[in-house]
Design a protein around this motif. Structure first.
Motif, short mmCIF file in Angstrom:
data_model
loop_
_atom_site.label_atom_id
_atom_site.label_comp_id
_atom_site.label_asym_id
_atom_site.label_seq_id
_atom_site.Cartn_x
_atom_site.Cartn_y
_atom_site.Cartn_z
N SER A 169 -7.86 6.83 -5.69
CA SER A 169 -8.90 5.87 -4.58
C SER A 169 -8.13 5.31 -4.44
O SER A 169 -7.91 4.36 -5.30
CB SER A 169 -9.98 5.61 -4.45
OG SER A 169 -10.58 4.72 -3.87
N GLY A 170 -7.46 4.83 -3.39
CA GLY A 170 -7.15 3.38 -3.19
C GLY A 170 -5.07 3.44 -2.86
O GLY A 170 -3.95 2.92 -3.30
N VAL A 214 0.91 -1.48 -0.01
CA VAL A 214 -0.63 -0.04 -0.20
C VAL A 214 1.11 1.47 -0.06
O VAL A 214 0.20 2.24 -1.12
CB VAL A 214 -1.38 0.40 1.22
CG1 VAL A 214 -1.51 1.26 0.88
CG2 VAL A 214 -1.92 -1.26 1.01
N GLY A 243 -3.36 5.43 -1.30
CA GLY A 243 -2.49 5.07 0.32
C GLY A 243 -2.66 6.73 0.70
O GLY A 243 -1.73 6.47 1.45
N LYS A 244 -3.74 7.43 0.35
CA LYS A 244 -3.29 8.69 1.05
C LYS A 244 -3.67 8.24 2.53
O LYS A 244 -2.78 9.09 3.36
CB LYS A 244 -4.12 9.21 0.65
CG LYS A 244 -4.18 9.99 -0.85
CD LYS A 244 -4.88 10.92 -2.08
CE LYS A 244 -6.41 10.73 -1.63
NZ LYS A 244 -7.26 9.27 -2.19
N SER A 245 -4.90 7.73 3.02
CA SER A 245 -5.03 7.30 4.05
C SER A 245 -4.52 6.81 4.38
O SER A 245 -4.13 7.10 6.18
CB SER A 245 -6.62 6.69 4.72
OG SER A 245 -7.40 7.26 3.43
N THR A 246 -3.47 5.84 4.45
CA THR A 246 -2.63 5.07 5.27
C THR A 246 -1.21 5.30 5.08
O THR A 246 -0.35 5.26 6.51
CB THR A 246 -1.96 3.87 3.72
OG1 THR A 246 -3.72 3.30 3.72
CG2 THR A 246 -1.82 2.62 4.48
N GLU A 260 -9.36 13.32 4.15
CA GLU A 260 -10.53 13.93 3.15
C GLU A 260 -11.34 14.57 4.52
O GLU A 260 -13.02 13.76 4.28
CB GLU A 260 -11.06 13.06 2.64
CG GLU A 260 -10.25 12.66 1.19
CD GLU A 260 -10.33 11.28 0.42
OE1 GLU A 260 -11.72 11.26 0.15
OE2 GLU A 260 -10.04 10.63 0.17
N1 ATP Z 1 -6.96 -2.19 6.93
C1 ATP Z 1 -6.76 -3.02 6.07
N2 ATP Z 1 -6.78 -3.76 5.48
C2 ATP Z 1 -6.30 -4.19 4.35
N3 ATP Z 1 -6.46 -3.55 2.95
C3 ATP Z 1 -6.62 -1.74 3.72
C4 ATP Z 1 -6.71 -1.48 4.57
N4 ATP Z 1 -6.60 -0.49 4.77
C5 ATP Z 1 -6.20 0.18 3.69
N5 ATP Z 1 -6.25 -0.84 2.93
C6 ATP Z 1 -5.88 -1.27 0.97
O1 ATP Z 1 -4.71 -0.32 0.71
C7 ATP Z 1 -5.04 0.81 -0.23
C8 ATP Z 1 -4.92 2.20 0.06
O2 ATP Z 1 -5.71 2.74 1.22
P1 ATP Z 1 -6.07 4.11 1.58
O3 ATP Z 1 -7.18 4.11 2.17
O4 ATP Z 1 -4.77 4.32 1.82
O5 ATP Z 1 -6.18 4.39 0.08
P2 ATP Z 1 -6.42 6.25 -0.09
O6 ATP Z 1 -5.44 6.91 -1.18
O7 ATP Z 1 -7.16 6.89 1.36
O8 ATP Z 1 -8.26 6.08 -0.96
P3 ATP Z 1 -8.61 6.78 -0.56
O9 ATP Z 1 -8.94 8.10 -1.89
O10 ATP Z 1 -10.51 6.17 -0.88
O11 ATP Z 1 -9.48 7.46 0.23
C9 ATP Z 1 -6.51 0.00 -0.89
O12 ATP Z 1 -5.89 -1.27 -1.28
C10 ATP Z 1 -7.50 -0.41 0.64
O13 ATP Z 1 -8.21 -1.27 -0.19
#
Ligand code: ATP
Ligand code: MG
Lengths: 279, 256
Positions: free
Chosen positions: B47-48, B27, B50-53, B173
């Protein structure tokens, strides 16, 4: 001074309320009349009336039963807090994540599995007769103590599962919010997770409490003269079942107000947090 | 043992080769990011991506698998490190507000200082009320979260974080769950924070806002920062084809 005019909805609701009131009154009256008129027409009614609803015996046995009921209340009030405390500890132990806690966790699993799997009545016999047979000192052989212990063991196993479900129902994001403030795992649990979990499990806990109020009578099976046993004694003496009816009335006098209270508390809680009920 | 970063003095946060996987899915795939004190960094990307992570890793809500995150020069990605002292210095606001529904608005704001900083209940509540008043919520101090509009709830969530006096704010967000007419009131609060010199790292889909407020924009793609630069360059003259394509999609969707 102007009286605020009734809104269309207020007028409508007033009409609905009156209508509902009339319907409820009429149907209740019909039902009551049916019971009062029809039951005495059954062939065995005279006999049943004599052996279950004898006014003199009722009045005569009532004070003694009430007295015996004090023991039920005592057992109830001692066991309830103990059940909640033990159940919470077991629920927390089951949710533990640290490896050092593994033995506790395993113990909690066995505890709930075993104790929930045995009928309370059997457990009362096993512990009530089994433990005193170990030849403990006189005070420790008191069946009231072991009856109470049994109730605590059995109910805490059940209630701990209810609590665990409540804890699990609090969304992970609540934990994340608390932890992001720097709160420790314990602070998060006690200030954020448990208060929400408890609110959600109030109804099932109330149900358990009502069951417990009744199951206290099982303690009579190992000796103590509480209300059920007292009713049995009175029944034998008078050769009449009225004392059982009197005992039932006493139980209802406790459980019904309590159930109402629980409903009221829950409704108030809902109002306070602003959730509206959808018709 | 915590290692020291050589350029610790100027940088509030410094991420070096941060790697994070959920099971087999990578991620975050080697994130390098510098956040200077007082800087505002926007994270954009599909989306996905990795921003939130990334944000959750900075706040140690997710353990980092590999790499280093220096916070004031101290590596906080160190496995086994106690996260609580770090988290209390970093504020985080979530897309879904995550207010505590069983507490009044004031208590939501007061709980952090009370529990974590040991501030007395009355002090924490009066500080909380002051913070709420600053964010225009003084009148709703006794309300419960679900009696508030989304915009108000999110402002309470910001107040709750600010009550801890954080050195850095992470915003994930924070306007995505809001009706369009409520977005403005929340963004106003963030503008105020920037003026006050708050260091911020935020993920957003509000491109216009990112452009307006950030010092640096990072475009994330599949767990990597593919392009990084001042907002005018990223939005006006993106170099990477993927950045271009992403911004094109956003423009087509009418969000720029
Ligand atoms: N707890 C978790 N267990 C398994 N996979 C996860 C978990 N959290 C996030 N992911 C996966 O990690 C990837 C990145 O997720 P993340 O939430 O960081 O994306 P994002 O950029 O914040 O997306 P968005 O714009 O939709 O919020 C995604 O494919 C998501 O499915
Ligand atoms: Mg996200």
């Amino acid at each position: 001074m102007t009286v605020p005019p009734l809104t269309r909805r207020a007028v409508y609701e007033q009409k609905q309320r009156r209508r509902a009131m009339v319907i409820a009154t009429v149907s209740t009256t019909i039902a009551l009349v049916a019971v009062v008129v029809l039951i005495p027409l059954t062939p065995g009614w005279e006999k049943v009336k004599k052996s279950f609803f004898d006014a003199d015996i009722f009045v005569e046995s009532f004070p003694g039963l009430l007295d015996a009921f004090l023991l039920d209340l005592k057992i109830l009030f001692v066991s309830t807090p103990l059940i909640l405390i033990v159940a919470l500890l077991i629920a927390l132990a089951r949710g533990a994540r640290r490896p050092a806690m593994f033995p506790l966790k395993a113990f909690a699993v066995i505890y709930t599995d075993v104790l929930r799997g045995i009928p309370v009545i059997l457990l009362v016999f096993l512990i009530g007769f089994g433990v005193p047979a170990l030849g403990l000192s006189r005070e420790l052989s008191n069946p009231v103590i072991w009856g109470t212990v049994t109730l605590v063991l059995s109910y805490s196993a059940y209630v701990s599962e209810v609590m665990r479900a409540g804890i699990d129902s609090v969304h992970e994001s609540q934990r994340a919010a608390a932890r992001s403030l720097g709160m420790t795992g314990h602070q998060t649990m006690s200030a954020v997770v448990l208060p929400q979990a408890f609110r959600r499990i109030v109804p099932p806990l109330m149900n358990s409490f009502v069951s417990l109020q009744k199951d206290v009578a099982l303690v009579s099976l190992i000796g103590p003269v509480e209300i059920l046993r007292q009713a049995g004694i009175d029944k034998a003496k008078t050769a009449n079942f009225t004392p059982y009816v009197a005992a039932a009335v006493i139980f209802l006098a406790l459980t019904i107000p309590f159930t109402r209270l629980a409903d009221w508390a829950l409704a108030r809680q809902r109002r306070r947090t602003g959730a509206t009920t959808i018709a | 043992m915590t290692s020291e970063s050589p350029t610790a003095a100027v940088l509030k946060i410094q991420m070096r080769g941060v790697y994070k996987a959920f099971d087999a899915t990578t991620v975050l795939d080697g994130i390098n990011l510098d956040v200077a004190t007082g800087n505002v960094i926007a994270l954009i990307g599909a989306s996905g991506s990795g921003k939130s992570t990334l944000l959750r890793c900075v706040n140690l809500l997710e353990p980092v698998d590999d790499g280093e995150i220096f916070f004031d020069g101290v590596d906080i990605a160190e496995p086994g490190l106690d996260p609580d002292p770090i988290r209390r210095r970093i504020g985080m606001v979530f897309q879904s507000f995550n207010l505590f529904p069983h507490m009044s608005v004031t208590d939501n704001v007061a709980i952090g200082p009370r529990k974590v900083l040991g501030v007395s209940k009355s002090q924490a509540r009066s500080d909380g009320l002051e913070m709420l008043t600053r964010l225009g919520l003084g009148e709703r101090a006794d309300a419960y979260p679900d009696q508030l509009s989304g915009g108000q709830q999110q402002r309470v969530a910001i107040a709750r974080s600010l009550a801890m006096n954080p050195e850095v704010m992470l915003l994930d967000e924070i306007t995505s769950a809001l009706d369009p007419e409520l977005v403005g009131e929340v963004l106003d609060v963030i503008r105020g924070l920037k003026e006050a010199g708050m260091t911020m790292l935020f993920a957003t889909h509000e491109m216009a806002f990112a452009r307006e407020i950030s010092d640096t924009v990072c475009f994330l793609h599949k767990g990597r920062i593919l392009e990084e630069g001042p907002p005018d360059q990223i939005f006006g003259d993106p170099r990477e084809p993927r950045t271009k394509a992403f911004l094109q999609r956003v423009t087509d969707a009418g969000r720029l």
